[in-house]
Design a protein around this motif. Structure first.
Motif, short mmCIF file in Angstrom:
data_model
loop_
_atom_site.label_atom_id
_atom_site.label_comp_id
_atom_site.label_asym_id
_atom_site.label_seq_id
_atom_site.Cartn_x
_atom_site.Cartn_y
_atom_site.Cartn_z
N LEU A 185 0.84 -1.21 0.00
CA LEU A 185 0.00 0.00 0.00
C LEU A 185 0.87 1.26 0.00
CD1 LEU A 185 -2.52 -1.21 2.72
CD2 LEU A 185 -2.92 -1.15 0.25
N ILE A 186 1.98 1.20 -0.71
CA ILE A 186 2.93 2.30 -0.67
C ILE A 186 2.33 3.59 -1.23
CG2 ILE A 186 3.92 1.73 -2.92
CD1 ILE A 186 5.73 3.11 0.23
N THR A 187 1.45 3.48 -2.26
CA THR A 187 0.81 4.67 -2.82
C THR A 187 -0.06 5.35 -1.76
OG1 THR A 187 0.79 3.68 -5.03
CG2 THR A 187 -0.70 5.55 -4.63
N GLN A 188 -0.81 4.53 -1.03
CA GLN A 188 -1.65 5.06 0.04
C GLN A 188 -0.80 5.69 1.13
OE1 GLN A 188 -3.67 2.35 2.85
NE2 GLN A 188 -5.59 3.32 2.21
N ALA A 189 0.33 5.04 1.45
CA ALA A 189 1.23 5.56 2.49
C ALA A 189 1.79 6.92 2.09
CB ALA A 189 2.36 4.57 2.74
N LEU A 190 2.20 7.06 0.83
CA LEU A 190 2.75 8.34 0.36
C LEU A 190 1.68 9.43 0.33
CD1 LEU A 190 5.08 7.09 -2.52
CD2 LEU A 190 5.74 7.88 -0.24
N LEU A 191 0.44 9.04 0.02
CA LEU A 191 -0.66 10.01 0.02
C LEU A 191 -0.91 10.51 1.45
CD1 LEU A 191 -2.98 11.54 -1.29
CD2 LEU A 191 -4.40 9.48 -1.05
N ILE A 192 -0.89 9.57 2.41
CA ILE A 192 -1.07 9.96 3.81
C ILE A 192 0.04 10.91 4.24
CG2 ILE A 192 -1.02 9.12 6.19
CD1 ILE A 192 -2.39 6.58 5.20
N PHE A 193 1.28 10.58 3.86
CA PHE A 193 2.43 11.41 4.22
C PHE A 193 2.25 12.83 3.66
CE2 PHE A 193 6.72 13.08 3.50
CZ PHE A 193 7.25 12.94 4.77
#
Length: 291
Positions: free
Chosen positions: A29-37
């Protein structure tokens, strides 16, 4: 942990935030993680810009899993208007993004899972941060509104302990969900957030004591510059430990402590400065009547 500096502004990332990014990356879920960041950074910039609008000198930002905090050289903690507006600026930023994204969706310019994910994350960032717990924005708003009534240190302690209790609840929920075979994403998030609340509670209490001492200095400066200051009166038995009085002190009022005698007539009056200096010399459990 400090990551970098921009024009003297220290950017720190709380270890639990890095664990969230790592966990999301492992789960694909790296895309989601970067969006959260990215959204958390925007959330914090809203705090920073609000602080600057008030004229405060911001020296650092700390990024938490779903929010963060701006640190200033100037003292704003406990001030009703300043701390409340600075705290609400972050969630307001996420709500504005949410409504803007929803408006674009209604116009048919953005659709699909990415738009729904963007709206969902912004909603939870805003709603989660408004919980009345420290170190969340909601807790800072409650502290600003009530520290003048219950005392800055006491209000901070209560809100931080509530945050730690919430962390324990998250652990219990995580164990329940794990037993039922729920998704690993949700379970890991619960455990990481629980660790964040448990660790940050002690930090909030420790920093409250430092902030309290800074508030005393500010009150002395204000008294000297203006020649007057609002005050409050406390009445205490001679056996009352100094810590009980310290917890009642507030940021915006200078306290006078009356010590009644046997007939409940005031025999002595101490200033909050005398009480604090007595605590420094004799410790927090020293009876106020012996000063």
């Amino acid at each position: 942990m400090e990551i970098f500096q921009i024009k003297g502004l220290s950017i720190r990332v709380h270890p639990t935030f890095l664990l969230v990014l790592l966990a999301y990356g492992i789960l694909g879920l790296i895309t989601q993680a970067l969006l959260i960041f990215a959204l958390v950074i925007g959330h914090e910039l809203a705090h920073l810009l609000t602080a600057k609008a008030y004229g405060f000198k911001v020296v650092g930002l700390e990024i938490f899993p779903f929010g963060g905090a701006a640190y200033c050289d100037d003292l704003f903690e406990g001030r009703k208007i300043e701390e409340s507006i600075m705290a609400v600026a972050g969630p307001l930023f996420n709500f504005l993004l949410l409504f803007a994204a929803q408006a674009i969706r209604w116009q048919g310019y953005w659709s699909g899972g990415s738009s729904e994910e963007f709206i969902r994350i912004n909603f939870w960032l805003a709603a989660f941060n408004l919980l009345p717990l420290l170190p969340l924005d909601g807790g800072r708003i409650v502290r600003a509104l009530f520290s003048d009534v219950f005392g800055f240190v006491r209000t901070t302690k209560v809100l931080a302990r509530c945050g730690q209790a919430f962390g324990i609840i998250l652990i219990i929920l995580g164990l329940i969900f794990a037993g039922k075979g729920n998704s690993m994403e949700g379970i890991i998030t619960l455990f990481l957030l629980a660790g964040f609340f448990l660790l940050s509670g002690n930090k909030e209490i420790a920093s409250a004591r430092i902030t309290f001492l800074r508030q005393l200095t500010r009150k002395k400066e204000e008294l000297l510059s203006k020649g007057f200051m609002k005050s409050k009166v406390l009445t205490a038995y001679t056996e009352t430990p100094l810590i009980r009085i310290i917890e009642e002190l507030t940021p915006d009022r200078y306290a006078l402590i009356h010590l009644p005698g046997k007939e409940f007539q005031v025999e002595r009056t101490l200033t909050e400065t005398e009480v604090v200096e007595g605590m420094m010399r004799h410790g927090i459990h020293y009876p106020v009547g012996k000063l």
